[in-house]
Design a protein around this motif. Structure first.
Motif, short mmCIF file in Angstrom:
data_model
loop_
_atom_site.label_atom_id
_atom_site.label_comp_id
_atom_site.label_asym_id
_atom_site.label_seq_id
_atom_site.Cartn_x
_atom_site.Cartn_y
_atom_site.Cartn_z
N PRO A 158 2.89 4.62 0.09
CA PRO A 158 2.70 3.65 1.61
C PRO A 158 1.66 2.78 1.07
O PRO A 158 0.83 3.16 1.53
CB PRO A 158 3.17 4.98 2.44
N PHE A 159 1.95 1.97 1.85
CA PHE A 159 1.27 0.55 1.82
C PHE A 159 0.56 0.51 3.30
O PHE A 159 -0.67 0.00 3.28
CB PHE A 159 1.89 -0.50 1.67
N LEU A 160 1.52 1.01 4.23
CA LEU A 160 0.86 1.05 5.30
C LEU A 160 0.59 2.20 6.38
O LEU A 160 0.92 3.19 5.91
CB LEU A 160 2.64 0.80 5.99
N LEU A 196 -2.76 -2.61 6.32
CA LEU A 196 -1.09 -2.95 4.54
C LEU A 196 -2.66 -2.58 3.93
O LEU A 196 -2.97 -4.24 3.42
CB LEU A 196 -0.71 -4.26 5.37
N LEU A 250 -2.95 -3.42 0.13
CA LEU A 250 -2.79 -4.32 -0.57
C LEU A 250 -3.12 -4.38 -1.62
O LEU A 250 -3.24 -4.77 -3.52
CB LEU A 250 -1.81 -5.35 -0.28
N PHE A 292 3.43 -4.80 -4.73
CA PHE A 292 2.76 -5.01 -3.41
C PHE A 292 4.25 -5.44 -2.63
O PHE A 292 3.97 -5.48 -1.28
CB PHE A 292 2.34 -6.13 -3.09
N SER A 318 5.87 -3.62 0.44
CA SER A 318 5.54 -2.81 1.67
C SER A 318 6.26 -3.84 2.92
O SER A 318 6.24 -3.57 3.47
CB SER A 318 3.59 -3.83 1.14
N GLU A 339 8.64 -1.63 4.54
CA GLU A 339 7.42 -0.92 5.30
C GLU A 339 7.66 -1.57 6.18
O GLU A 339 8.15 -1.22 7.57
CB GLU A 339 6.80 -0.06 4.73
N THR A 397 -4.59 -5.91 6.11
CA THR A 397 -5.16 -6.28 5.56
C THR A 397 -6.33 -6.23 4.55
O THR A 397 -6.48 -5.91 2.92
CB THR A 397 -4.30 -7.29 4.37
#
Length: 365
Positions: free
Chosen positions: A65-67, A85, A87, A116, A119, A122, A139
């Protein structure tokens, strides 16, 4: 391009991505581009692998996961409710005190993620999960938010996304003055750009390849005039002979350039290092005096500036802002509630509450 690259590696399956194509078009012609089946295949030279990794860009798919919640959060500290986040990973700048030297020791190349845009799914779920709440998402935890943005252009897509979501605030945290992609967009009050600010002494000794403090402040004024909110992180504060004088001068330069009422918030944090990070940093930067101050091993397992010195710096900065007539939202990063109370004279709010305050803090127009 403001930073050097030795090579770009594109993981198999990412060559046709919009991000890879954008990067290949933007890099100088003499930077080699190679395709690899797995990003882990990229070999680093035996000497200073972390430093070498900063000059190697890998375009890969993110598989996790990005978050996430801020990794600095802990029940031991008065936290700020920050969401991260991810990235990108690593940074082309090279600050002697940076925790990434330990955190990314086994994976030092600068990575950007071809997928990316996934994201945004999410973030959609986060926004829908509590439409009455306000979330601050940044970020700038495992990478500088704007370094290499002239190649990736990711900031433009992020700003367009956040501008369309009323309960999400994007924080772009940086030590660069790479703001060209931000100008001309309408963030609709939902994007703030924040800068870490250090004294000239710390900048010259410890913050290699970053923009100067004066250049960072000038960039902040430019994005403020372009419609963005701005904030500043005095983190890490480093105690050295003359530090109080230098930090006051830094604040004076800031408020002479940007009126305090235009600043959304400030944060402060002291220099802190795990024993492993301290060893790595002193090995990579043996002549940096900022790494050799008075510190003690604290209960959280980190070396921290001796508490009276740390407190004195916090109180000096807080008082200087108060004298400027600036009733700014402020918080301390990775400090217990007891330190917060001694600096600000009040118990810190709960993380969710302070997170919403910072997400909605706006400057006066």
């Amino acid at each position: 391009m403001k930073f050097d690259l030795d090579a770009v590696f594109i993981e198999h399956g990412c060559a046709d991505s919009a991000l890879a194509a954008r990067i290949v078009r933007a890099i100088p012609a003499d930077v080699p581009v190679r395709e690899v089946s797995d990003a882990r295949e990229v070999a680093m030279p035996a000497r200073d692998q972390f430093g070498a990794g900063k000059r190697m860009m890998i375009v890969a798919r993110r598989k996790t996961p990005f978050l996430m919640a801020c990794p600095a959060g802990s029940a031991k500290f008065a936290c700020c409710g920050y969401l991260v986040l991810n990235l990108a990973s690593n940074c082309p700048m090279d600050c002697s005190y940076c925790f990434l030297q330990q955190y990314l020791a086994d994976n030092p190349a600068y990575q950007v993620y071809a997928n990316f845009a996934d994201s945004f799914d999410e973030l959609d779920r986060l926004s829908r999960s509590a439409p009455e709440r306000r979330f601050r998402v940044g970020t700038g935890e495992l990478a500088d938010s704007l370094a290499f943005d002239s190649l990736t252009g990711v900031s433009r897509e992020l700003i367009e996304y956040f501008a369309a979501h009323e309960n999400l605030t994007l924080e772009l945290k940086t030590k660069t003055d790479e703001i060209e992609n931000l100008i001309g967009l309408d963030p609709r009050g939902r994007v703030l750009v924040s800068w870490t600010l250090s004294t000239d002494a710390v900048y010259r000794s410890s913050e290699h390849r970053t923009a100067s403090p004066t250049a960072r402040i000038a960039a902040a004024r430019a994005v403020l005039e372009a419609g963005y909110r701005v904030a500043f992180h005095f983190d890490p504060l480093i105690a050295y002979p003359g530090a109080e004088r230098d930090y006051i001068a830094l604040i004076d330069e800031l408020i002479e350039t940007i009126a305090p009422k235009k600043i959304s918030f400030i944060s402060m944090g002291g220099l802190r290092m795990t024993p492993t990070l301290r060893t790595i940093a002193r090995r990579r930067f043996p002549t940096d005096p900022m790494l050799c101050g008075e510190d003690v091993l604290a209960s959280d397992g980190r070396f921290r500036t001796f508490t009276p010195l740390r407190l004195k710096l916090y109180q000096t900065l807080a008082e200087r802002f108060r004298k400027a007539g600036a009733d700014l939202p402020a918080y301390l990063c990775m400090e217990p509630a007891s330190i917060h109370e001694r600096v600000f004279g009040a118990t810190p709010p709960r993380p969710a509450e302070i997170g919403e305050r910072l997400a909605t803090a706006v400057h006066s127009r």
